[in-house]
Design an enzyme around this catalytic site. Structure first.
Site, PDB file in Angstrom:
ATOM      1  N   GLU A  22       7.373 -11.546 -11.797  1.00  0.00           N
ATOM      2  CA  GLU A  22       8.131 -10.460 -11.181  1.00  0.00           C
ATOM      3  C   GLU A  22       9.621 -10.796 -11.271  1.00  0.00           C
ATOM      4  O   GLU A  22      10.001 -11.980 -11.256  1.00  0.00           O
ATOM      5  CB  GLU A  22       7.717 -10.320  -9.710  1.00  0.00           C
ATOM      6  CG  GLU A  22       8.492  -9.247  -8.951  1.00  0.00           C
ATOM      7  CD  GLU A  22       7.897  -8.906  -7.580  1.00  0.00           C
ATOM      8  OE1 GLU A  22       6.873  -9.519  -7.201  1.00  0.00           O
ATOM      9  OE2 GLU A  22       8.463  -8.023  -6.908  1.00  0.00           O
ATOM     10  N   ASN A  67       6.745  -5.804  -5.566  1.00  0.00           N
ATOM     11  CA  ASN A  67       7.562  -4.926  -4.727  1.00  0.00           C
ATOM     12  C   ASN A  67       8.780  -4.408  -5.475  1.00  0.00           C
ATOM     13  O   ASN A  67       9.247  -3.297  -5.246  1.00  0.00           O
ATOM     14  CB  ASN A  67       8.017  -5.681  -3.476  1.00  0.00           C
ATOM     15  CG  ASN A  67       6.849  -6.081  -2.586  1.00  0.00           C
ATOM     16  OD1 ASN A  67       5.779  -5.507  -2.670  1.00  0.00           O
ATOM     17  ND2 ASN A  67       7.058  -7.066  -1.730  1.00  0.00           N
ATOM     18  N   ASN A 167       2.681  -0.253  -7.119  1.00  0.00           N
ATOM     19  CA  ASN A 167       2.364  -1.535  -6.488  1.00  0.00           C
ATOM     20  C   ASN A 167       2.290  -1.389  -4.977  1.00  0.00           C
ATOM     21  O   ASN A 167       3.227  -0.861  -4.364  1.00  0.00           O
ATOM     22  CB  ASN A 167       3.457  -2.560  -6.831  1.00  0.00           C
ATOM     23  CG  ASN A 167       3.241  -3.893  -6.140  1.00  0.00           C
ATOM     24  OD1 ASN A 167       2.335  -4.633  -6.497  1.00  0.00           O
ATOM     25  ND2 ASN A 167       4.069  -4.198  -5.136  1.00  0.00           N
ATOM     26  N   GLU A 168       1.194  -1.832  -4.387  1.00  0.00           N
ATOM     27  CA  GLU A 168       1.034  -1.909  -2.924  1.00  0.00           C
ATOM     28  C   GLU A 168       1.628  -0.707  -2.195  1.00  0.00           C
ATOM     29  O   GLU A 168       2.436  -0.861  -1.267  1.00  0.00           O
ATOM     30  CB  GLU A 168       1.654  -3.216  -2.390  1.00  0.00           C
ATOM     31  CG  GLU A 168       0.966  -4.454  -2.934  1.00  0.00           C
ATOM     32  CD  GLU A 168       1.358  -5.747  -2.244  1.00  0.00           C
ATOM     33  OE1 GLU A 168       2.340  -5.777  -1.490  1.00  0.00           O
ATOM     34  OE2 GLU A 168       0.653  -6.755  -2.471  1.00  0.00           O
ATOM     35  N   TYR A 239      -3.380 -13.054  -0.290  1.00  0.00           N
ATOM     36  CA  TYR A 239      -2.778 -14.392  -0.185  1.00  0.00           C
ATOM     37  C   TYR A 239      -3.330 -15.054   1.076  1.00  0.00           C
ATOM     38  O   TYR A 239      -3.583 -14.381   2.071  1.00  0.00           O
ATOM     39  CB  TYR A 239      -1.249 -14.280  -0.060  1.00  0.00           C
ATOM     40  CG  TYR A 239      -0.584 -13.666  -1.276  1.00  0.00           C
ATOM     41  CD1 TYR A 239      -0.282 -14.440  -2.387  1.00  0.00           C
ATOM     42  CD2 TYR A 239      -0.245 -12.313  -1.293  1.00  0.00           C
ATOM     43  CE1 TYR A 239       0.333 -13.876  -3.501  1.00  0.00           C
ATOM     44  CE2 TYR A 239       0.369 -11.747  -2.409  1.00  0.00           C
ATOM     45  CZ  TYR A 239       0.659 -12.529  -3.510  1.00  0.00           C
ATOM     46  OH  TYR A 239       1.262 -11.972  -4.602  1.00  0.00           O
ATOM     47  N   GLU A 287      -3.155  -9.803  -7.739  1.00  0.00           N
ATOM     48  CA  GLU A 287      -2.290 -10.742  -7.000  1.00  0.00           C
ATOM     49  C   GLU A 287      -3.193 -11.587  -6.121  1.00  0.00           C
ATOM     50  O   GLU A 287      -3.870 -11.046  -5.235  1.00  0.00           O
ATOM     51  CB  GLU A 287      -1.258 -10.011  -6.133  1.00  0.00           C
ATOM     52  CG  GLU A 287      -0.083  -9.487  -6.908  1.00  0.00           C
ATOM     53  CD  GLU A 287       1.055  -8.978  -6.019  1.00  0.00           C
ATOM     54  OE1 GLU A 287       1.325  -9.579  -4.965  1.00  0.00           O
ATOM     55  OE2 GLU A 287       1.643  -7.944  -6.397  1.00  0.00           O
ATOM     56  N   GLN A 344       2.378 -16.289  -8.441  1.00  0.00           N
ATOM     57  CA  GLN A 344       2.855 -15.825  -9.728  1.00  0.00           C
ATOM     58  C   GLN A 344       2.823 -17.000 -10.706  1.00  0.00           C
ATOM     59  O   GLN A 344       2.114 -17.963 -10.436  1.00  0.00           O
ATOM     60  CB  GLN A 344       4.242 -15.231  -9.556  1.00  0.00           C
ATOM     61  CG  GLN A 344       4.234 -14.015  -8.593  1.00  0.00           C
ATOM     62  CD  GLN A 344       5.525 -13.198  -8.595  1.00  0.00           C
ATOM     63  OE1 GLN A 344       6.391 -13.370  -9.423  1.00  0.00           O
ATOM     64  NE2 GLN A 344       5.640 -12.261  -7.630  1.00  0.00           N
TER      65      GLN A 344
HETATM   66  O1  AHR Z   1       3.927 -11.720  -5.243  1.00  0.00           O
HETATM   67  C1  AHR Z   1       4.870 -11.516  -4.242  1.00  0.00           C
HETATM   68  C2  AHR Z   1       4.772 -10.142  -3.624  1.00  0.00           C
HETATM   69  O2  AHR Z   1       3.575 -10.035  -2.907  1.00  0.00           O
HETATM   70  C3  AHR Z   1       4.708  -8.983  -4.587  1.00  0.00           C
HETATM   71  O3  AHR Z   1       5.964  -8.555  -4.979  1.00  0.00           O
HETATM   72  C4  AHR Z   1       4.030  -7.915  -3.782  1.00  0.00           C
HETATM   73  O4  AHR Z   1       3.308  -7.026  -4.578  1.00  0.00           O
HETATM   74  C5  AHR Z   1       3.179  -8.682  -2.798  1.00  0.00           C
HETATM   75  O5  AHR Z   1       3.369  -8.257  -1.501  1.00  0.00           O
END
Ligand code: AHR
Length: 498
Positions: A22, A67, A167-168, A239, A287, A344
């Protein structure tokens, strides 16, 4: 543990070993791109970083966000570099110089032997910007956007196959956050237009930002109701953190990931049934990782700097164990998870770290990812397991043994990835490999450290694997000895001399 050639889950789509770059922190600037670095090539890409990325054999890389994509104008990143605008990048509070954009990233990905999974902005923009981008990158020529690409020095189209529809978009932090109905309608119409430009593309509909979102899984149900006929995949993001320093509970988080996958599959199939559709939507877990170490530090950053250190988690040995469990979870669900991206790849919550102007090194999580990506190609087999279990703060019945099995027919090789979650005891695994007669243990790689918090820094790799694992054949069975708190890879190959 029983493994058998006939217990096939699925062929593994190699794209489950994908990753993500990103425009965030030092992922691009200071990570993959640093024109003044001693190892930089003629385009400014760091060769030392490319070497490490190539080691990981990452087949697909998501780009440019995250994001960041929700307020990104892709046009800012193409054409003569000196004419590109500097912009306030609102998602991460920095300045984006646009010195790297779509064309440069495509060049870099080629050098990394990876295809690109491109995300479009459905936050501040929509159908028009997305269809123009598809025309710019994929149309051969003879139109305004495709000829502009040629004018920018790229005669041949990039032929980007896989696209993320935003995205999200459920997240309150997302620029242009949408309700599920707003997103579903916009994503469906954008997908329609993108496909009219290039019918060969594949599309990913945005799922929830995580299983913990209050709107999960209603978000999936409502959005897929709109996008089902246009999309090929739905995205999952997750995450994990270990704020409470509770190792047993932390390592059990892959059970949550497993549950998340089951719920998304059920939701996709519910919409399939509702629509009387013959089509199956697959999963793009685009992700996933551990992310928490850097969060306090990031709150202290001065706004509007260029490529500051953001999300620079320094990973510990126990993080590598959970990453190993998460990879096993993806393999065990390879019948429906066809794409995934460890988030990432460089500097930003990443297996590879760099110093600006200095060296590059492997974080602890590099190793399970490396071995699983390189050796986890082929067919996923379903192991029948009986393991002792434990209860933790949030989970019950957590097996001490976490495993996945991959059979590579071409190489006559069975690969077992196994984590021992026990903090005190060695685990002896008796493997009845009944249909693999004449096979023997070729290698047992172990990642182990007495300190769960051990980490790697430049020139000081405390956590690194060795291949002197204790495994042997006994009475036709494979016996694997897994040290306490360890990640293991057992490669069992056919004895060609027999
Ligand atoms: O990977 C970091 C961030 O985590 C990304 O930009 C977003 O999509 C997620 O919230």
């Amino acid at each position: 543990m029983v493994i058998d050639k006939d217990f096939v889950i699925s062929d593994i789509d190699k794209r489950i070993y994908g990753s993500f770059i990103e425009h965030l922190g030092r992922a691009v600037y200071g990570g993959i791109y640093e024109p003044n670095h001693p190892s930089a090539d003629e385009q400014g890409f760091r060769q030392d970083v490319l070497d490490l990325v190539n080691e990981l054999q990452v087949p697909i890389i998501r780009y440019p966000g995250g994001n960041m994509v929700s307020a990104y104008n892709w046009e800012d990143g193409v054409g003569p570099k000196e004419e590109r605008p500097r912009r306030l990048e609102l998602a991460w509070g920095v300045i984006e110089t646009n010195q790297v954009g779509t064309n440069e990233f495509m060049d870099w990905a080629k050098k990394a032997n990876a295809e690109v999974m491109m995300a479009v902005n459905l936050g501040t923009r929509g159908i028009d910007a997305a269809r123009n981008l598809v025309e710019y990158v994929n149309h051969p020529g003879g139109t305004a956007w495709s000829d502009l690409r040629k004018q920018h020095g790229y005669k041949e189209p990039h032929n980007i196959k896989t696209w993320c529809l935003g995205n999200e978009m459920d997240g309150s932090w997302q620029i242009g956050q949408k309700t599920p109905i707003e997103y579903g309608r916009l994503a469906a119409e954008t997908a329609k237009a993108m496909r009219l430009v290039d019918p060969s593309i594949e599309l990913v509909s945005c799922g929830s930002s995580g299983a913990g979102m209050p709107t999960f899984p209603e978000w999936e149900a409502v959005t897929l109701d709109h996008t089902y006929d246009f999309a090929d995949y739905v995205s999952l993001h997750q995450y994990y953190e270990n704020h409470d320093n509770d190792t047993a509970n932390f390592l059990a988080n892959s059970l949550d990931m497993e549950n998340f996958i089951h719920t998304v599959i059920s939701t996709c199939d519910y919409i399939r049934a509702k629509k009387r559709s013959k089509k199956t939507i697959n999963l793009s877990f685009d992700e996933w990782n551990v992310w928490f170490h850097s969060k306090d530090q990031d709150k202290k950053l001065e706004p509007w700097s260029v490529a500051p250190p953001q999300l620079e988690d320094v990973y510990t040995f126990e993080d590598a164990l959970l990453v190993g469990c998460m990879l096993n979870t993806l393999i065990r669900h390879s019948d429906r998870v066809k794409i995934a991206a460890m988030a990432q790849l460089v500097n930003v919550i990443a297996p590879i770290m760099t110093e600006n102007g200095g060296g590059a090194w492997r974080q602890t999580i590099f190793y399970p990812f490396y071995y699983t990506s390189v050796y986890g190609r082929g067919m996923a087999l379903k192991p029948i397991i009986s393991s002792p279990k434990y209860d933790s703060t949030d989970f019950t019945d957590v097996p001490y043994l976490d495993t996945s099995v991959v059979y590579n027919e071409d190489k006559d090789e069975v690969v077992i990835f196994a984590i021992n979650r026990h903090q005190e005891n060695t685990l002896q695994v008796d493997i009845d490999a009944r249909s693999f007669e004449g096979y023997e243990v070729a290698e047992h790689v172990v990642l182990q450290n007495d300190d769960p918090k051990a980490a790697n820094t430049l020139g000081h790799e405390q956590v690194r694997p060795h291949n002197k694992g204790e495994s042997y054949m006994e009475g036709g069975k494979v016996v694997g000895i897994l040290p306490r708190l360890s990640w293991n890879m057992l490669r069992i190959t056919k004895n060609k001399e027999q």
